[in-house]
Enzyme design. Sequence first.
Site, short mmCIF file in Angstrom:
data_model
loop_
_atom_site.label_atom_id
_atom_site.label_comp_id
_atom_site.label_asym_id
_atom_site.label_seq_id
_atom_site.Cartn_x
_atom_site.Cartn_y
_atom_site.Cartn_z
N CYS A 43 -10.68 10.11 1.58
CA CYS A 43 -9.58 9.16 1.78
C CYS A 43 -10.08 7.73 1.88
O CYS A 43 -9.59 6.84 1.19
CB CYS A 43 -8.78 9.53 3.02
SG CYS A 43 -7.44 8.38 3.37
N CYS A 48 -7.31 7.61 -0.80
CA CYS A 48 -6.11 6.89 -0.41
C CYS A 48 -6.30 5.39 -0.25
O CYS A 48 -5.51 4.59 -0.78
CB CYS A 48 -5.58 7.44 0.92
SG CYS A 48 -5.66 9.23 1.10
N LYS A 51 -7.49 3.44 -3.50
CA LYS A 51 -6.41 3.59 -4.47
C LYS A 51 -5.24 2.68 -4.12
O LYS A 51 -4.66 2.02 -4.98
CB LYS A 51 -5.95 5.03 -4.51
CG LYS A 51 -4.71 5.28 -5.36
CD LYS A 51 -3.99 6.53 -4.92
CE LYS A 51 -3.36 6.36 -3.55
NZ LYS A 51 -2.70 7.60 -3.06
N TYR A 177 0.07 13.73 -8.25
CA TYR A 177 0.19 12.37 -7.74
C TYR A 177 -1.01 11.49 -8.10
O TYR A 177 -0.84 10.30 -8.39
CB TYR A 177 0.45 12.37 -6.23
CG TYR A 177 -0.71 12.80 -5.36
CD1 TYR A 177 -1.58 11.87 -4.83
CD2 TYR A 177 -0.93 14.14 -5.07
CE1 TYR A 177 -2.64 12.25 -4.02
CE2 TYR A 177 -1.97 14.53 -4.26
CZ TYR A 177 -2.83 13.58 -3.74
OH TYR A 177 -3.88 13.97 -2.95
N GLU A 181 -0.33 8.11 -10.26
CA GLU A 181 -0.62 6.84 -9.58
C GLU A 181 -1.57 5.99 -10.41
O GLU A 181 -1.33 4.79 -10.62
CB GLU A 181 -1.19 7.11 -8.19
CG GLU A 181 -0.16 7.62 -7.20
CD GLU A 181 -0.77 8.10 -5.90
OE1 GLU A 181 0.00 8.23 -4.93
OE2 GLU A 181 -1.99 8.35 -5.85
N HIS A 435 21.97 -4.41 6.17
CA HIS A 435 22.48 -4.94 4.91
C HIS A 435 21.93 -6.35 4.65
O HIS A 435 21.82 -7.14 5.58
CB HIS A 435 24.01 -4.97 4.95
CG HIS A 435 24.64 -5.40 3.68
ND1 HIS A 435 24.70 -4.59 2.57
CD2 HIS A 435 25.21 -6.58 3.33
CE1 HIS A 435 25.31 -5.23 1.59
NE2 HIS A 435 25.62 -6.44 2.03
N GLU A 440 19.80 1.23 3.44
CA GLU A 440 21.11 1.51 4.04
C GLU A 440 21.85 2.61 3.30
O GLU A 440 22.76 3.25 3.86
CB GLU A 440 21.95 0.25 4.10
CG GLU A 440 22.40 -0.27 2.75
CD GLU A 440 23.26 -1.53 2.86
OE1 GLU A 440 24.23 -1.51 3.66
OE2 GLU A 440 22.96 -2.51 2.16
#
Length: 459
Positions: A43, A48, A51, A177, A181, A435, A440
């Site tokens: 990682c 991770c 990346k 993934y 990615e 908002h 939302e």
Amino acid sequence: MSSYDFDLFVIGGGSAGVRCARIAAGHGARVGVAEERFWGGTCVNVGCVPKKIMVNAAEYGQWTDDALSFGWQVTKGGFDLATLKARRDAEVARLNGIYGRLLGGAGVTSFEARATFIDAHTLDVGGKRVTAERIVVAVGGRAVRPDIPGAELGMLSDDVFDMTSVPKRLLVVGAGYIALEFACVFQALGAQVDVVYRDVLPLRGFDQDIREALPEALEAQGIRLHPNSRLARLDRQGDHLSLSLIGGEAVAADAVLFATGRVPHTNGLNLAAAGIDCTARGAIEIDAEHRTTAPNIWAIGDVTDKLNLTPMATAVGHALADTLFGNNPRRASYQNVPTAVFTSPPIGTVGLTEADAVVQGPVDIYLARFTPMRHTISGRPGRKTLMKLVVCQSTRRVLGAHMLGEDAPEIMQGIGIAVSMGATKEDFDRTIGIHPTAAEEFVTMRTRTREAGIRAAAE
């Protein structure tokens, strides 16, 4: 005092191993840990963290393109991967050092060496004989090449971080993934990217609506997809590579990245000497407590091939240390674990997919698809947002939440809390939205899109 050198010895200095070692030492255990490659594991060093830095770099280029629509007069120059590499590597080195210092500060004895089993309580650690009452295996996984002629000509995901320039044409093999990615990153950095994969849709195991929406987004940014493809061979032809597919098609590229999967990194540990059994894929077999077939040995993280996510590995390592030495027996739950895919646009998800949920009974599906405000202005194609809630009809509990769109990973972290707590659709409905945001929409979807699982429930 125990007759062993250590109360606990951890093989592997990645996220799972470091957390387990550090927490166990904090509980008063005498702990040793061995890491043969780099502290922080995949990682921090080739996964991770570096990346995500590359994802950030790709986003800057896209935002520069968008800026003109918002009134900014921006001149976009060329991208220099070597500059990014230097800054990225410096950050990785900093984090790598932090992992080492965390262990030292906790009183853990660290070995920068390979550890292999001699028996269930004895290890060879860089040529030194070490004994431990309890042992934890946390060696992670490794990327593998497909079994085709010429596979050695292609890169693995680790190799991406050695690149100093962006290829004009990059061919990515895989639809998980990691593959997607990097496909999005390099397309945004200036490469022409082709993605070759076996299935009809990418991201096997993810919710079907997400899987169906993603190809449109990928193709809108210029990525060329080749679904339903089987590999034949990879050849070098002059100054480029050519990937031949079964059926006759060939795809040319300047570089090929194989992202077709990872396997547990158990080769060479001499696990049999300790009485540890593995699956056919090489994953260490464990029970619900993460105990292996050897009573004094546990396995955590990607080496178990259960849910290969860094935060999950860290949580399991912490729970195991508390159980063994903290007088606090507990487990880290594998249910409702939020996760993200840093494609462009990104994906965030938590809980059950629709397909998994209907096995338990009838569900209501709430789904919204829209263009977020930023891209109604920028006009950048393929930036539709998709949000989906999977709701149990009988309990009204939200069983799953899935999103493809801007800021999905950040939004899904908060949604993950609600799903983990067992929030109902009515809990979502009475929450006031912020908002104007895309987020939302998760609390304003009132109209059921469809119901699913009815026939299965009736039968």
